[in-house]
Design an enzyme around this catalytic site. Sequence first.
Site, PDB file in Angstrom:
ATOM      1  N   SER A   1       0.806  -1.219   0.000  1.00  0.00           N
ATOM      2  CA  SER A   1       0.000   0.000   0.000  1.00  0.00           C
ATOM      3  C   SER A   1       0.842   1.274   0.000  1.00  0.00           C
ATOM      4  O   SER A   1       0.383   2.326  -0.450  1.00  0.00           O
ATOM      5  CB  SER A   1      -0.944   0.004   1.204  1.00  0.00           C
TER       6      SER A   1
ATOM      7  N   GLY B   1      -2.086  -4.308   1.333  1.00  0.00           N
ATOM      8  CA  GLY B   1      -2.148  -5.545   2.097  1.00  0.00           C
ATOM      9  C   GLY B   1      -1.177  -6.617   1.647  1.00  0.00           C
ATOM     10  O   GLY B   1      -1.150  -7.701   2.237  1.00  0.00           O
TER      11      GLY B   1
ATOM     12  N   ASN C   1       4.055  -5.503   5.773  1.00  0.00           N
ATOM     13  CA  ASN C   1       2.876  -6.233   6.246  1.00  0.00           C
ATOM     14  C   ASN C   1       3.252  -7.548   6.911  1.00  0.00           C
ATOM     15  O   ASN C   1       2.555  -8.018   7.819  1.00  0.00           O
ATOM     16  CB  ASN C   1       1.912  -6.487   5.077  1.00  0.00           C
TER      17      ASN C   1
ATOM     18  N   ASP D   1      -4.308   6.750  10.223  1.00  0.00           N
ATOM     19  CA  ASP D   1      -3.918   5.413  10.675  1.00  0.00           C
ATOM     20  C   ASP D   1      -2.477   5.378  11.194  1.00  0.00           C
ATOM     21  O   ASP D   1      -2.048   4.390  11.791  1.00  0.00           O
ATOM     22  CB  ASP D   1      -4.101   4.367   9.571  1.00  0.00           C
TER      23      ASP D   1
ATOM     24  N   HIS E   1       0.311   5.185   6.813  1.00  0.00           N
ATOM     25  CA  HIS E   1       0.438   5.566   5.403  1.00  0.00           C
ATOM     26  C   HIS E   1       0.683   7.064   5.256  1.00  0.00           C
ATOM     27  O   HIS E   1      -0.054   7.873   5.833  1.00  0.00           O
ATOM     28  CB  HIS E   1      -0.824   5.161   4.630  1.00  0.00           C
TER      29      HIS E   1
END
Length: 227
Positions: A55, A92, A120, A203, A206
């Site tokens: 991402s 993801g 991830n 979040d 990012h």
Amino acid sequence: MKFKRYASSFLLQIALAFFILSCGNSAEKKAAEESNTETTSVETKQKTILFFGNSLTAGYGIDQDDSFAGLTQARIDSLGMDYKVINGGLSGETTAGGLSRLDWFLEDEPSIFVLELGGNDGLRGIQLSETKSNLLAIIDKVRAKYPNTKIILAGMQIPPNMGQEYTEEFKAIYPDVAKEKNVTLIPFLLEGVAGMPELNLPDGIHPTEAGHKIVLETIWPYIQAKL
């Protein structure tokens, strides 16, 4: 009357010979044009830079043109360089997932391959040996098909949620892989961005548009050296 017949026959033979000669010249000319077109096509084929990641590469939460991959394209265009940036980011994505979908992106030879995966894996606590093995396998697969492709590995770090030992060992994967495979290493992709609330989305993971601009400046020297 006999002279007229001879004259007509002679003229017919000349016309026929001229027609055959013209056809031959046209065929040769067409073949030459096709050959020149093919040669020009090969010579002017645009080189590509493939960003292959998760991402972060995809530009999660922002316009793809504002991601560091999109900004790289804009920088290259501003310099008049004939390179096309391909954004192979998928939100993801893990190193295992990246390895399984890599073939889709290797139909054409990338001049530069930027590998940004593993974050991830770390956030999910995947076994570190598996993450390292997958990164090595991705590099091997690219090199096996395109030995001349220049490979850049983007280093990653994670918060100490999984414990300090895991965090430190995860960080060490990237320089280890870079050394083992003799590829260029960007020590930390999110240098100057990670942990900065104003440069990240809510979040906290990012980057915002402003964050991606900083990432661009982090990676650009490594990209530019390969152009």
